[in-house]
Structure formats: structure tokens, C-alpha cells
Design a protein around this motif. Structure first.
Motif, PDB file in Angstrom:
ATOM      1  N   LEU A 283      39.540 -30.649  31.086  1.00  0.00           N
ATOM      2  CA  LEU A 283      38.992 -31.709  30.039  1.00  0.00           C
ATOM      3  C   LEU A 283      39.950 -32.217  29.059  1.00  0.00           C
ATOM      4  O   LEU A 283      39.711 -33.534  28.880  1.00  0.00           O
ATOM      5  CB  LEU A 283      37.707 -30.706  29.500  1.00  0.00           C
ATOM      6  N   SER A 284      40.873 -31.262  28.768  1.00  0.00           N
ATOM      7  CA  SER A 284      41.927 -31.752  27.697  1.00  0.00           C
ATOM      8  C   SER A 284      42.633 -33.141  28.292  1.00  0.00           C
ATOM      9  O   SER A 284      42.944 -34.304  27.629  1.00  0.00           O
ATOM     10  CB  SER A 284      42.599 -30.711  27.049  1.00  0.00           C
ATOM     11  N   ALA A 285      43.146 -33.016  29.817  1.00  0.00           N
ATOM     12  CA  ALA A 285      43.687 -34.114  30.078  1.00  0.00           C
ATOM     13  C   ALA A 285      43.029 -35.380  30.289  1.00  0.00           C
ATOM     14  O   ALA A 285      43.441 -36.609  29.953  1.00  0.00           O
ATOM     15  CB  ALA A 285      44.378 -33.334  31.687  1.00  0.00           C
ATOM     16  N   ARG A 286      41.924 -35.290  30.537  1.00  0.00           N
ATOM     17  CA  ARG A 286      40.820 -36.277  30.840  1.00  0.00           C
ATOM     18  C   ARG A 286      40.591 -37.117  29.432  1.00  0.00           C
ATOM     19  O   ARG A 286      40.810 -38.441  29.416  1.00  0.00           O
ATOM     20  CB  ARG A 286      39.532 -35.989  31.237  1.00  0.00           C
ATOM     21  N   ARG A 287      40.391 -36.140  28.363  1.00  0.00           N
ATOM     22  CA  ARG A 287      40.322 -37.113  27.018  1.00  0.00           C
ATOM     23  C   ARG A 287      41.667 -37.710  26.789  1.00  0.00           C
ATOM     24  O   ARG A 287      41.397 -38.785  25.915  1.00  0.00           O
ATOM     25  CB  ARG A 287      39.842 -35.900  26.025  1.00  0.00           C
ATOM     26  N   ASP A 288      42.774 -37.202  27.040  1.00  0.00           N
ATOM     27  CA  ASP A 288      43.805 -37.744  26.496  1.00  0.00           C
ATOM     28  C   ASP A 288      44.570 -38.804  27.431  1.00  0.00           C
ATOM     29  O   ASP A 288      45.684 -39.310  27.324  1.00  0.00           O
ATOM     30  CB  ASP A 288      44.992 -36.579  26.305  1.00  0.00           C
ATOM     31  N   LYS A 289      43.775 -38.978  28.560  1.00  0.00           N
ATOM     32  CA  LYS A 289      44.010 -40.090  29.654  1.00  0.00           C
ATOM     33  C   LYS A 289      45.653 -39.520  30.160  1.00  0.00           C
ATOM     34  O   LYS A 289      46.196 -40.306  30.702  1.00  0.00           O
ATOM     35  CB  LYS A 289      44.445 -41.401  28.874  1.00  0.00           C
ATOM     36  N   ARG A 290      45.693 -38.128  30.313  1.00  0.00           N
ATOM     37  CA  ARG A 290      46.920 -37.641  31.005  1.00  0.00           C
ATOM     38  C   ARG A 290      46.682 -37.321  32.424  1.00  0.00           C
ATOM     39  O   ARG A 290      45.279 -37.296  32.690  1.00  0.00           O
ATOM     40  CB  ARG A 290      47.436 -36.364  30.403  1.00  0.00           C
ATOM     41  N   PRO A 291      47.624 -37.128  33.177  1.00  0.00           N
ATOM     42  CA  PRO A 291      47.261 -36.695  34.595  1.00  0.00           C
ATOM     43  C   PRO A 291      46.709 -35.254  34.624  1.00  0.00           C
ATOM     44  O   PRO A 291      46.871 -34.630  33.864  1.00  0.00           O
ATOM     45  CB  PRO A 291      48.843 -36.668  35.441  1.00  0.00           C
ATOM     46  N   LEU A 292      45.846 -35.187  35.793  1.00  0.00           N
ATOM     47  CA  LEU A 292      45.086 -33.798  35.651  1.00  0.00           C
ATOM     48  C   LEU A 292      46.073 -32.602  35.856  1.00  0.00           C
ATOM     49  O   LEU A 292      46.892 -33.013  36.868  1.00  0.00           O
ATOM     50  CB  LEU A 292      44.041 -33.720  36.813  1.00  0.00           C
ATOM     51  N   PRO A 293      45.832 -31.839  35.384  1.00  0.00           N
ATOM     52  CA  PRO A 293      46.925 -30.616  35.674  1.00  0.00           C
ATOM     53  C   PRO A 293      46.919 -29.785  36.954  1.00  0.00           C
ATOM     54  O   PRO A 293      45.768 -29.879  37.424  1.00  0.00           O
ATOM     55  CB  PRO A 293      46.564 -29.484  34.423  1.00  0.00           C
ATOM     56  N   GLU A 294      48.185 -29.403  37.372  1.00  0.00           N
ATOM     57  CA  GLU A 294      48.243 -28.811  38.678  1.00  0.00           C
ATOM     58  C   GLU A 294      47.366 -27.267  38.525  1.00  0.00           C
ATOM     59  O   GLU A 294      47.504 -26.790  37.430  1.00  0.00           O
ATOM     60  CB  GLU A 294      49.415 -28.373  39.144  1.00  0.00           C
ATOM     61  N   ARG A 295      46.691 -26.777  39.394  1.00  0.00           N
ATOM     62  CA  ARG A 295      46.121 -25.427  39.397  1.00  0.00           C
ATOM     63  C   ARG A 295      47.226 -24.448  39.450  1.00  0.00           C
ATOM     64  O   ARG A 295      47.667 -24.254  40.329  1.00  0.00           O
ATOM     65  CB  ARG A 295      44.853 -25.155  40.200  1.00  0.00           C
ATOM     66  N   ARG A 296      47.478 -23.557  38.169  1.00  0.00           N
ATOM     67  CA  ARG A 296      48.717 -22.950  38.197  1.00  0.00           C
ATOM     68  C   ARG A 296      48.096 -21.520  37.699  1.00  0.00           C
ATOM     69  O   ARG A 296      47.104 -21.413  36.829  1.00  0.00           O
ATOM     70  CB  ARG A 296      49.743 -23.502  37.436  1.00  0.00           C
ATOM     71  N   PRO A 297      48.841 -20.400  37.686  1.00  0.00           N
ATOM     72  CA  PRO A 297      48.518 -19.079  37.365  1.00  0.00           C
ATOM     73  C   PRO A 297      48.434 -19.224  35.661  1.00  0.00           C
ATOM     74  O   PRO A 297      49.156 -20.207  35.206  1.00  0.00           O
ATOM     75  CB  PRO A 297      49.449 -18.204  37.742  1.00  0.00           C
ATOM     76  N   PRO A 298      47.781 -18.164  35.141  1.00  0.00           N
ATOM     77  CA  PRO A 298      47.818 -18.233  33.650  1.00  0.00           C
ATOM     78  C   PRO A 298      49.127 -17.928  33.305  1.00  0.00           C
ATOM     79  O   PRO A 298      50.213 -17.459  33.950  1.00  0.00           O
ATOM     80  CB  PRO A 298      46.888 -17.008  33.292  1.00  0.00           C
ATOM     81  N   CYS A 299      49.607 -18.164  31.988  1.00  0.00           N
ATOM     82  CA  CYS A 299      51.009 -17.563  31.382  1.00  0.00           C
ATOM     83  C   CYS A 299      51.136 -16.126  31.648  1.00  0.00           C
ATOM     84  O   CYS A 299      50.157 -15.402  31.106  1.00  0.00           O
ATOM     85  CB  CYS A 299      50.904 -18.075  29.862  1.00  0.00           C
ATOM     86  N   PHE A 300      52.016 -15.699  32.282  1.00  0.00           N
ATOM     87  CA  PHE A 300      52.285 -14.225  32.465  1.00  0.00           C
ATOM     88  C   PHE A 300      52.629 -13.707  31.095  1.00  0.00           C
ATOM     89  O   PHE A 300      52.227 -12.561  30.989  1.00  0.00           O
ATOM     90  CB  PHE A 300      53.555 -14.155  33.314  1.00  0.00           C
ATOM     91  N   MET A 301      53.235 -14.084  30.134  1.00  0.00           N
ATOM     92  CA  MET A 301      53.365 -13.566  28.905  1.00  0.00           C
ATOM     93  C   MET A 301      52.001 -13.232  28.167  1.00  0.00           C
ATOM     94  O   MET A 301      52.013 -11.949  27.615  1.00  0.00           O
ATOM     95  CB  MET A 301      54.346 -14.413  27.907  1.00  0.00           C
ATOM     96  N   ASP A 302      51.177 -13.996  28.017  1.00  0.00           N
ATOM     97  CA  ASP A 302      49.670 -13.849  27.594  1.00  0.00           C
ATOM     98  C   ASP A 302      48.842 -14.764  28.045  1.00  0.00           C
ATOM     99  O   ASP A 302      48.812 -15.944  27.992  1.00  0.00           O
ATOM    100  CB  ASP A 302      50.018 -14.019  26.076  1.00  0.00           C
ATOM    101  N   PRO A 303      47.911 -14.135  29.025  1.00  0.00           N
ATOM    102  CA  PRO A 303      47.064 -14.850  29.798  1.00  0.00           C
ATOM    103  C   PRO A 303      46.068 -15.887  29.038  1.00  0.00           C
ATOM    104  O   PRO A 303      45.591 -16.923  29.022  1.00  0.00           O
ATOM    105  CB  PRO A 303      46.076 -14.030  30.484  1.00  0.00           C
ATOM    106  N   ARG A 304      46.222 -15.437  27.578  1.00  0.00           N
ATOM    107  CA  ARG A 304      45.259 -16.198  26.579  1.00  0.00           C
ATOM    108  C   ARG A 304      45.930 -17.474  26.139  1.00  0.00           C
ATOM    109  O   ARG A 304      45.444 -18.332  25.568  1.00  0.00           O
ATOM    110  CB  ARG A 304      44.912 -15.232  25.384  1.00  0.00           C
TER     111      ARG A 304
END
Length: 445
Positions: A283-304
Motif C-alpha cells: 500500500l505504501s508503494a502504491r501511494r508513493d508511486k514506487r515500484p511494488l515491493p518484492e515479497r521478501r522475508p521479514p527483517c531477521f533482526m526484528d520482524p516488527r
């Protein structure tokens, strides 16, 4: 008639088996327990020779005592009953054997006839009746001579010894009681272990609940900060779909956490959070007119931190370097030689990274990375507590058990009413192996 002084296998806890002995006797066939048969069985358990009151004029007490002494001296499980013909039935021999409950050789004199039979553990099939026939033919109608001749010939061929009956039943009942107690002990051990495991699972779930609730709360706060109005003029259908997906994931994570009963249930919760965070990133990428993000794993350091943006080489404290997915902020920290913002949780040893906080956190981490292949997470966790647990054979192994037993006996052992009548051999009792039915006919003994 005196009580036989036989060799004993031990003192035997009679107090333990008295009640069970009574029960075994109660389980004997009801018809067979009537009248003089029960008296005969009780007497044979004490002296191995029984004479019905109606027959004492033909076979005296002194003769019975002498025969009992001979059997006692031979120390064999031989049992003799003298009864009137009116008390005899086709099943008498078998019924008497059932009530006495000792593997051995049994003989019943009635109306000039001596019938005999025996358990195969005591004597071969057909032998007791052949010995009885020979004794009858050689001594005519003389009861004393016939019975003494029978005992003289049967004793050398009878297996087993005259055992103390109260002790022998103890040797049957005590193993059964020990098995029951052992079974009960195993049951309670398993029950105790199960209870301990359940208590541990509840404690781990409560520990996880605090951590996961923090993750859900952080996700909800991101939704609040989004400041997205689905009805705004610049909001399109794709954005509304992403926003609805994120809201649904948030509500789903809260519901699943409320319904969780065991630590494993947490996996579904973190799966929902990860899915919702990716919807927010889209949603954030769509609103900012950026390319849609690749589906990647959460940040290993902190999934939040949300979906990762790249992989960097990093080594946990005391571990080897490995490539891990991280958010942009943590990538910048690692590049600058700084420590990443690692997710820590409270443990008995103080705050620890979630990957070193114990096995309870396996479903927590597993849910976040479940959409990215089963081999990703173990590779990321090499050298950590969770990694060691997941690589252990015991993690997936299950115990296998087997066992069995076999039993055997010889003449003189106590078997009660559950003996196999077929062991008496064809023709021994009543001819042709047919023991018939009914009771003793007219009158008591």
C-alpha cells in the motif's frame, strides 16, 4: 485328615491374596460349586484325599490318612476323592479339578469304578485313565487296594511336586498384582509427565503471549499512523484492497492469539502479522508511486521492522557469519559497523535475542518465515539455540517400543478356574474329551 506338610516356595503374603482367593472360587461354575463338591475341593486343598461321609463305612478314616501320608511322602500333585455313585456326574472330574485349581492328577472312586485324568503339565494324555483301569482290574472292588495301587503307579509318572496351596496361589496372584502395580506406576508416570508437559506448555504460551501481543500492538500502531482514507478521491481500488487486507490480517492475528491453547498455535499468529505487514508495504508503494515491493522475508533482526529489503553478511555474538535478510535501517547499521536493532525478549537469564530465548520461540519465528521455504529459517539460525534445536535428530524422532512375554508351567502349579480343559487329554475325563455338563445328581456327598 492332617494337613499336608509340603515344600513351600516362600511365606507368601496371605493377607494380600485371601480376598482374591475367595473371588477365584466364586468365579467357578455355579452348578459345580453346589453341595459336596465344594467340601471335597476344600478338603483336597488340605490333604489331597477326600472321603464323602456316605462312603466312610467302605473307606475308613484311617485308610484315608494312610493314603494321604503316601501321597505326601511321594510329594506329587495327586488328588483322590471317594464318593457315592448318586453324587457322580459326567463332569465331576473336570469340576473338581476346576475348584481345586492345582495342575495335577485327579482320581474319583464311585460305585466300584475309578476314573482319573490329569493336566498335561503333570502327566501325559490318557495315562491317568490307563493307570486307573489297571488298578481297578487288579484289585476288584477293594477301594483301599485300588487307590493305593493307583497312587503307587501314578506317583513316579507325575510331574511337579506337592506345593503349599496358599503359597502357590500367592505365586500366581503376586505377579499379577505386581504387573497391575507396575502398570499403574507407568500410567502415573506418564500422567505426571503429561501434566508437567502441559504446565510447561502453558507457561511458554504465556511467555510468548506477552511478546506476540507486543508485535500485534506494533502492527496496529503502524495502521494508525498510515493515515489512509479509503474513501479519499486519490485512493484507488488496489489501495483499498491492500488496506483491507492489512486490517483483516490485524484482526485475524488478535483473534488467533486469543484462541491460542499451546505454543504451536502462535505460528498462525505471526504468519498473519507477516502477511499484513507486506500488505502495508505494498500500500505504501502504491501511494508513493514506487515500484511494488518484492515479497521478501521479514527483517531477521526484528520482524516488527517489516519486510526485508536486502541480504547482508552478519554474524551473531559467538557465531559465524551468514547472509541474513534485513530492513534498510539495519542494513545501514551493519554497513556502518554498528550493532543492528535486534529483537530481545525477557528470559530467566535476562534479555536475549529471540533466537536464543528457548524452544518456545520456534513457532514464533517459524510463522514469520513459513512463506519463504522450509530451509530458510534453519539456515539463518545456524549456531543459535533455535538452530541447534531444529537440527537435532531428537526434534523429529519418536520412541519405538515393543515387547512380549511367554509363560509356562508344570504339574503342581495353581491355575484356578481358567485352566484349559483340553490339557486333560482325549478320553481322560468322561471319554473322548467330552466332559459333559450338569451337576452331581442326587444328594450331597
Amino acid at each position: 485328615m492332617r494337613t499336608l506338610a509340603r515344600r513351600s516356595r516362600g511365606a507368601g503374603p496371605l493377607a494380600l491374596v485371601a480376598a482374591l482367593l475367595g473371588l477365584l472360587l466364586l468365579l467357578a461354575p455355579a452348578a459345580s460349586a453346589a453341595g459336596g463338591l465344594s467340601d471335597a475341593a476344600a478338603t483336597l486343598k488340605k490333604g489331597q484325599v477326600y472321603v464323602a461321609p456316605a462312603m466312610t463305612s467302605r473307606f475308613s478314616q484311617s485308610q484315608a490318612d494312610a493314603l494321604s501320608k503316601k501321597i505326601d511322602k511321594a510329594d506329587k500333585p495327586i488328588f483322590v476323592a471317594v464318593i457315592p455313585d448318586s453324587a457322580y456326574a459326567k463332569s465331576t472330574l473336570q469340576d473338581l479339578r476346576t475348584l481345586v485349581g492345582i495342575d495335577g492328577v485327579y482320581a474319583v472312586w464311585h460305585d466300584g469304578t475309578l476314573d482319573a485324568g490329569g493336566d498335561r503339565g503333570a502327566m501325559g494324555a490318557g495315562q491317568p485313565q490307563r493307570i486307573a483301569g489297571a488298578a481297578s482290574r487288579s484289585n476288584g472292588g477293594d477301594i483301599d487296594a485300588t487307590l493305593n495301587s493307583f497312587v503307587d503307579q501314578a506317583a513316579p509318572q507325575t510331574k511337579g511336586t506337592g506345593v503349599n496351596h496358599s503359597t502357590s496361589i500367592a505365586w500366581v496372584v503376586i505377579p499379577v498384582l505386581l504387573l497391575v502395580l507396575a502398570g499403574a506406576g507407568v500410567f502415573f508416570l506418564f500422567r505426571r509427565a503429561k501434566k508437567r508437559k502441559e504446565e510447561q506448555a502453558r507457561a511458554e504460551l504465556e511467555q510468548l503471549r506477552r511478546v506476540v501481543d507486543e508485535d500485534i500492538t506494533a502492527f496496529g500502531e503502524e495502521l494508525d499512523r498510515l493515515d489512509f482514507n479509503p474513501g479519499a478521491a486519490d485512493a484507488d481500488e488496489a489501495q483499498r484492497t491492500d488496506y483491507t487486507h492489512a486490517l483483516d490480517s490485524y484482526e485475524k492475528s488478535k483473534r488467533l492469539m486469543d484462541e491460542a491453547k499451546k505454543p504451536e498455535d502462535v505460528k498462525q499468529v505471526t504468519e498473519a502479522i507477516e502477511d499484513g505487514r507486506f500488505a502495508l508495504a505494498t500500500l505504501s508503494a502504491r501511494r508513493d508511486k514506487r515500484p511494488l515491493p518484492e515479497r521478501r522475508p521479514p527483517c531477521f533482526m526484528d520482524p516488527r521492522h517489516g519486510p526485508s529489503v536486502k541480504d547482508v553478511d552478519w554474524a551473531p555474538a559467538g557465531g559465524s557469519a551468514r547472509s541474513v535478510p534485513v530492513c534498510q535501517a539495519d542494513a545501514d547499521r551493519v554497513a556502518a559497523g554498528l550493532d543492528p536493532a535486534v529483537r530481545t525478549v525477557d528470559t530467566d537469564q535476562g534479555p536475549q535475542p529471540y533466537w536464543n530465548a528457548g524452544p518456545a520461540y520456534a513457532p514464533y519465528a517459524g510463522g514469520y518465515y513459513s512463506s519463504f521455504g522450509g530451509g530458510l529459517l534453519p539456515g539463518l539460525l545456524v549456531g543459535t539455540m533455535l538452530g541447534s534445536m531444529m537440527s537435532s535428530p531428537a526434534y523429529a524422532a519418536a520412541p519405538m517400543m515393543g515387547g512380549g512375554y511367554q509363560d509356562q508351567y508344570e504339574g503342581g502349579d495353581f491355575t484356578g478356574a481358567d485352566f484349559n480343559p483340553a490339557d486333560f487329554g482325549g478320553g481322560d475325563f468322561g471319554g473322548g474329551g467330552d466332559f459333559g455338563g450338569g451337576d452331581f445328581g442326587g444328594g450331597d456327598w
